[in-house]
Scaffold this motif. Structure first.
Motif: not given
Length: 388
Positions: A187, A164, A170
């Protein structure tokens, strides 16, 4: 200025961020292409999102308020049902505004507040009445002694997550009839922290804390009772990452006593009297609860009690200021002493003869009894009052 973003949202120019969000939520429910009628629904929804994008961003809003073009670097705009917003429309903004959801924004800290803890301590009656300092064992999370809460082996520092890039989340972009929809989630590599620990601490496995049993000293004030909780600040669980500790609550439980019974701020006890002492009257030394308290004055460990002649079973006398100290207001309750007259059960011939002579002198017939009315409340009421 070609567009009035404040007018599109229906808010004043001095509207707060919360007012802008609420206005966008109301408008989005009306003009969303899935619910609105008319060929211009998509255009209206596009304008609404553009207005919210500008006014919800302090920098873009400032540019707009100065007469600039806050969308100058944002591309050509909306291209219809099959297209998308230039730069991609962040779907989480729509969810936040319409439903009040708070999505992930940036990496979360590894250091968090610890939870409160509760333990129970059992006291003897004299400890609860006069107060005591107790050493108690507490099994809680404490800062890892090896890594001091950092989570890594000595010399190992957290590094930026390669998945990330330190964002802690993300994003995925999907195309839909309303444009490019971007969704975000923590993430999976760094679990939302934005960093990873290459060499986790072998003692705490990167948690920054470990379980430990420790002894702490607790001052319990005089006059506590079962259920009272004593608050000890920052003595609870240490948080993840060595975060600040929560609070500790010590709940008191008081054991029953074989002689004394507690009634609020009063102490009650029963003293057995021989029949002759009750009839003739006497003075008896009664052992008080102070006798079990090592810090008490020796003179307070007994109290002389006058027993009037003719005392009956159930007679209660009161000794002031010998009860339980009051937690609030000061002073102490009273000590109530109830007398229980004992009738002899085993008599020899001489004792039996003397009792018959005593009955003859009093002109009492052993085969006659008188029923007691009990007065108000009847006999049961009289018994309850006598032995209360």
């Amino acid at each position: 200025m070609s567009k009035d973003y404040y007018g599109i949202l229906g808010v004043e120019q001095d509207a707060t961020a919360e007012q802008i969000k609420k206005a966008y939520r109301r408008q989005a429910m009306k003009v969303h292409p899935d619910v609105a009628q008319g060929d211009d629904a998509a255009d209206k929804f596009k304008e609404l999102n553009e207005a919210y994008e500008v006014l919800s961003d302090p920098n873009k809003r400032a540019v707009f308020d100065r007469g600039g073009d806050p969308m100058s670097n944002q591309g050509a705009g909306f291209s219809g049902f099959g297209g998308g917003f230039a730069g991609g429309f962040d779907f989480s903004n729509l969810v936040d505004a319409m439903f009040g959801a708070q999505g992930t924004r940036g990496p979360r800290s590894r250091v968090r507040q610890g939870q409160d803890a509760l333990i129970r301590v059992r006291l003897q009656l004299h400890e609860a009445v006069f107060g005591v300092t107790k050493s108690i064992k507490v099994d809680t999370a404490v800062v890892c002694p090896k890594c001091q809460g950092r989570g890594g082996e000595p010399g190992s520092e957290p590094v930026t997550c390669v998945t990330c890039d330190g964002a802690g989340e993300v994003s995925q972009i999907q195309r839909s009839f309303i444009g490019d929809i971007r969704t975000s989630q923590p993430c999976p590599t760094c679990r939302g922290y934005g960093t990873t620990i290459p060499r986790p601490c072998g003692e705490c496995s990167g948690e920054g804390r470990v379980r430990s049993v420790r002894n702490i000293s607790v001052r319990i004030p005089a006059g506590v009772s079962t259920g009272i909780r004593i608050h000890l600040e920052s003595q609870g669980e240490v948080g993840p990452g060595g975060g600040p500790a929560g609070d500790l609550y010590v709940e008191v439980q008081v054991a029953e006593h074989e002689t004394f019974r507690r009634d609020g701020d009063n102490l009650e006890m029963v003293v057995k009297l021989p029949m002759t002492a009750a009839a003739l009257g006497t003075t008896v030394d009664v052992t008080t609860l102070e006798a079990e308290w090592e810090n008490s004055d020796v003179a307070d460990r007994k109290v002389a009690v006058e027993v009037p002649a003719g005392t009956q079973s159930g007679t209660r006398i009161v000794i002031k200021n010998r009860g339980v100290p009051r937690l609030r207001g000061g002073g102490r309750g009273e000590l109530g002493i109830t007398f229980l007259v004992q009738t002899p059960t085993k008599l020899d011939d001489r004792q039996r003869e003397l009792l018959r002579e005593f009955a003859d002198v009093r002109k009492e017939r052993l085969d006659e009894v008188e029923a007691h009315s009990g007065g108000k409340g009847g006999v049961l009421g009289w018994l309850r009052e006598a032995f209360k």
